[in-house]
Design a protein around this motif. Structure first.
Motif, PDB file in Angstrom:
ATOM      1  N   TYR A   1       2.171   2.225  -3.418  1.00 31.85           N
ATOM      2  CA  TYR A   1       1.135   2.876  -4.222  1.00 31.85           C
ATOM      3  C   TYR A   1       0.958   4.327  -3.801  1.00 31.85           C
ATOM      4  CZ  TYR A   1      -0.428  -1.581  -6.121  1.00 31.85           C
ATOM      5  OH  TYR A   1      -0.511  -2.764  -6.780  1.00 31.85           O
ATOM      6  N   HIS A   2       0.923   4.521  -2.490  1.00 29.81           N
ATOM      7  CA  HIS A   2       0.711   5.869  -1.989  1.00 29.81           C
ATOM      8  C   HIS A   2       1.817   6.811  -2.470  1.00 29.81           C
ATOM      9  CE1 HIS A   2      -1.293   8.733   0.531  1.00 29.81           C
ATOM     10  NE2 HIS A   2      -0.169   9.049   1.135  1.00 29.81           N
TER      11      HIS A   2
ATOM     12  N   GLN B   1      -8.866   0.959 -11.090  1.00 26.91           N
ATOM     13  CA  GLN B   1      -8.792  -0.021 -10.007  1.00 26.91           C
ATOM     14  C   GLN B   1      -9.800   0.310  -8.895  1.00 26.91           C
ATOM     15  OE1 GLN B   1      -6.423   0.631  -6.995  1.00 26.91           O
ATOM     16  NE2 GLN B   1      -6.693  -1.421  -6.123  1.00 26.91           N
ATOM     17  N   LYS B   2      -9.857   1.606  -8.516  1.00 26.65           N
ATOM     18  CA  LYS B   2     -10.791   2.016  -7.459  1.00 26.65           C
ATOM     19  C   LYS B   2     -12.235   1.736  -7.882  1.00 26.65           C
ATOM     20  CE  LYS B   2     -11.175   5.666  -4.008  1.00 26.65           C
ATOM     21  NZ  LYS B   2     -10.626   6.936  -3.504  1.00 26.65           N
TER      22      LYS B   2
ATOM     23  N   GLU C   1      -1.413  -6.956  -9.673  1.00 23.58           N
ATOM     24  CA  GLU C   1      -0.305  -6.002  -9.736  1.00 23.58           C
ATOM     25  C   GLU C   1       0.339  -5.981 -11.115  1.00 23.58           C
ATOM     26  OE1 GLU C   1       2.769  -6.236  -6.619  1.00 23.58           O
ATOM     27  OE2 GLU C   1       0.960  -6.163  -5.354  1.00 23.58           O
TER      28      GLU C   1
ATOM     29  N   MET D   1      -1.794  -4.016 -13.372  1.00 21.97           N
ATOM     30  CA  MET D   1      -1.625  -2.574 -13.190  1.00 21.97           C
ATOM     31  C   MET D   1      -0.388  -2.069 -13.926  1.00 21.97           C
ATOM     32  SD  MET D   1      -2.688  -1.839  -9.226  1.00 21.97           S
ATOM     33  CE  MET D   1      -2.801  -0.057  -9.423  1.00 21.97           C
ATOM     34  N   TRP D   2       0.730  -2.808 -13.786  1.00 19.05           N
ATOM     35  CA  TRP D   2       1.961  -2.356 -14.448  1.00 19.05           C
ATOM     36  C   TRP D   2       1.782  -2.346 -15.962  1.00 19.05           C
ATOM     37  CZ3 TRP D   2       5.823   0.231 -12.516  1.00 19.05           C
ATOM     38  CH2 TRP D   2       6.080   0.159 -11.141  1.00 19.05           C
TER      39      TRP D   2
ATOM     40  N   PHE E   1      -0.357   6.720 -14.325  1.00 23.62           N
ATOM     41  CA  PHE E   1      -0.603   6.229 -12.984  1.00 23.62           C
ATOM     42  C   PHE E   1      -2.025   6.520 -12.526  1.00 23.62           C
ATOM     43  CE2 PHE E   1      -0.180   5.755  -8.476  1.00 23.62           C
ATOM     44  CZ  PHE E   1       0.387   4.500  -8.471  1.00 23.62           C
TER      45      PHE E   1
ATOM     46  N   PHE F   1       3.648   6.461  -5.214  1.00 28.15           N
ATOM     47  CA  PHE F   1       3.414   6.688  -6.641  1.00 28.15           C
ATOM     48  C   PHE F   1       2.321   7.741  -6.832  1.00 28.15           C
ATOM     49  CE2 PHE F   1       5.420   2.565  -7.854  1.00 28.15           C
ATOM     50  CZ  PHE F   1       6.198   3.057  -8.883  1.00 28.15           C
ATOM     51  N   ASP F   2       1.265   7.601  -6.024  1.00 28.97           N
ATOM     52  CA  ASP F   2       0.136   8.513  -6.090  1.00 28.97           C
ATOM     53  C   ASP F   2       0.595   9.957  -5.855  1.00 28.97           C
ATOM     54  OD1 ASP F   2      -2.516   8.600  -6.633  1.00 28.97           O
ATOM     55  OD2 ASP F   2      -3.205   8.159  -4.621  1.00 28.97           O
TER      56      ASP F   2
ATOM     57  N   MET G   1      -5.040   3.826 -11.424  1.00 34.54           N
ATOM     58  CA  MET G   1      -5.591   3.919 -10.077  1.00 34.54           C
ATOM     59  C   MET G   1      -7.100   4.180 -10.120  1.00 34.54           C
ATOM     60  SD  MET G   1      -3.132   3.405  -7.965  1.00 34.54           S
ATOM     61  CE  MET G   1      -3.509   4.110  -6.337  1.00 34.54           C
TER      62      MET G   1
ATOM     63  N   TYR H   1       0.829  -1.192   0.000  1.00 37.59           N
ATOM     64  CA  TYR H   1       0.000   0.000   0.000  1.00 37.59           C
ATOM     65  C   TYR H   1       0.868   1.248   0.000  1.00 37.59           C
ATOM     66  CZ  TYR H   1      -2.681   3.891   1.598  1.00 37.59           C
ATOM     67  OH  TYR H   1      -3.229   5.140   1.700  1.00 37.59           O
TER      68      TYR H   1
END
Lengths: 204, 204, 204
Positions: free
Chosen positions: B5-6, B108-109, B173, B176-177, B101, B8-9, B105, B2
């Protein structure tokens, strides 16, 4: 006490509705355009705040806000047709009062929900200034918020003071008054000396 | 994980904040205008996504996003005052990274909430591109999204690939990449050869 | 019966998607710009309504709206490339039909939630007209709503009639038809004689 706040709230709505009506007059809009511009200016900021905080939007179940807007627009139109030159200084003072009240109300509503202090400050800025931003976007002006003298800094200072005082355990009502007065003062000083927060150096 | 990700965010937020600051510099805005433009660019898309999906807005209870914006704006202003000619190519690369990115995201959400695949793609586009749209509307530019080369198609392709892979049972994952890299590639190819998706024939 | 409403709803979406595509054509946008402009015109009003009323946004779990938009945009682009001069009168009629249907659906959805009648009227206006406002803001036109002939008054009259009839105990479906027809008539009369609601006297 709640009653008093509600009347203050409606006063803020009326002031912003006047400012929307004045811009609509300048832009030569028709009757409905006037109401739309007045309404977004008056309740746009609080609407965005409530949607972001995920609480019921304040005017959906309480029609007194919209009635205030309609009455204010009607009176302002009468006035403008009778005497088209509105005293600009009065409007700026009223606008500053509206911002001060809205900013503190926005911060207070956010704090009640237990958000972090920084989010409460953002909500104060949004409540105080966002209505004016939509007004300017709809009327195709560059938003005052992006160009104007310390429009939003006033909200940040006032709301910041209010939140600080609340955290220090001050009486909430006293904190609201002090925060509101701080917002008002910063705004009036910025208008008087035309202060801005210039951060870019441009080669001349 | 997590945590990663944060970070990257926050990187995506920083990149978009830079792009907002650069436009504010071009438009000669004052200090608060810069922060507003940087903030709407950086968190506007995700905010709309969360309001549409009716989940808590991501930055309301987490101040790290707003702190990232403030720090980024401060550094960018320092940089611009020292060296006003920002290398445009770097910005486009960073912007493409941010879009990649954010789009994944966003998808995904949305998928986590069980919406249909098509809605997840729309959320990817909104998360990746909407911040730039508000930025351009506030600064009175024609939104890049409406004119630019394949701005949003990159989000559709990348998010579509991601969702397809997830449906096929790929490791989330990895999906996502791959989705993110696809978004990035389409965007960079579109920039390099200035591709657009022209659909109208105009009589010449 | 629900089925029938849904088809009407999709018809309204298609009509507004056409109007967005036409503006995108005028503004020389690329393929994605067309879809964005068509989509915000078609579902922008209902989206804002659902966010304000704090109910799930109607298109998030139902992809039929977005598919309708894509198909409509595709057909309109084909048509425009084959025959660039769209009959303007047809569009205005279709637009008026869309507004009529959306306004009544907006009022009905609001009434179901138990909001005051005035809020239901506001929701009717938002559902019917807000999509066009975002379309014009994105394309940098002065919103028709703010300038046009009785654009929103038609929604107010039609929705007001519908709500009044429902309060008087009329059969809800009959009330919807009468409200919709009233909206349509006011709109068409306003277009035919180019009526506006002029409230300001300007010294000549």
């Amino acid at each position: 006490m709640y009653e008093l706040y509600h009347w203050f709230d409606l006063l803020g709505v009326a002031v912003f509705a006047i400012s929307g009506t004045l811009l609509a007059h300048e832009k030569n809009m028709d009757g409905f355009g006037v109401i739309v511009l007045a309404a977004v200016t008056a309740i746009g900021g609080g609407t965005l705040r409530d949607m972001l905080l995920d609480v019921p939007v304040f005017w959906v179940y309480d029609t007194s806000y919209f009635i205030t807007i309609l009455v204010t627009v009607f009176i302002t139109i009468m006035w403008l047709n009778y005497k088209p030159n509105f005293p600009h200084y009065c409007l700026q003072l009223a606008d500053a009062l509206g911002i001060a009240f809205f900013a503190i109300m926005g911060a207070q509503k956010a704090l009640e929900l237990g958000v972090p202090a920084m989010t409460a400050v953002i909500m104060a800025v949004l409540t105080g200034c966002f209505g004016g931003v939509i007004r300017d976007v709809l009327a195709r002006e560059v938003p005052m918020l992006l160009k104007g003298p310390l429009y939003a800094i006033a909200c940040v200072v006032g709301a910041g003071l209010y939140i600080l005082l609340v955290h220090l355990g001050t009486n909430p009502e006293l904190a609201m008054w002090l925060g509101g007065i701080a917002t008002l003062l910063v705004r009036l000083i910025a208008i008087r000396w035309n202060l801005g927060l210039y951060v870019f150096r441009y080669p001349s």
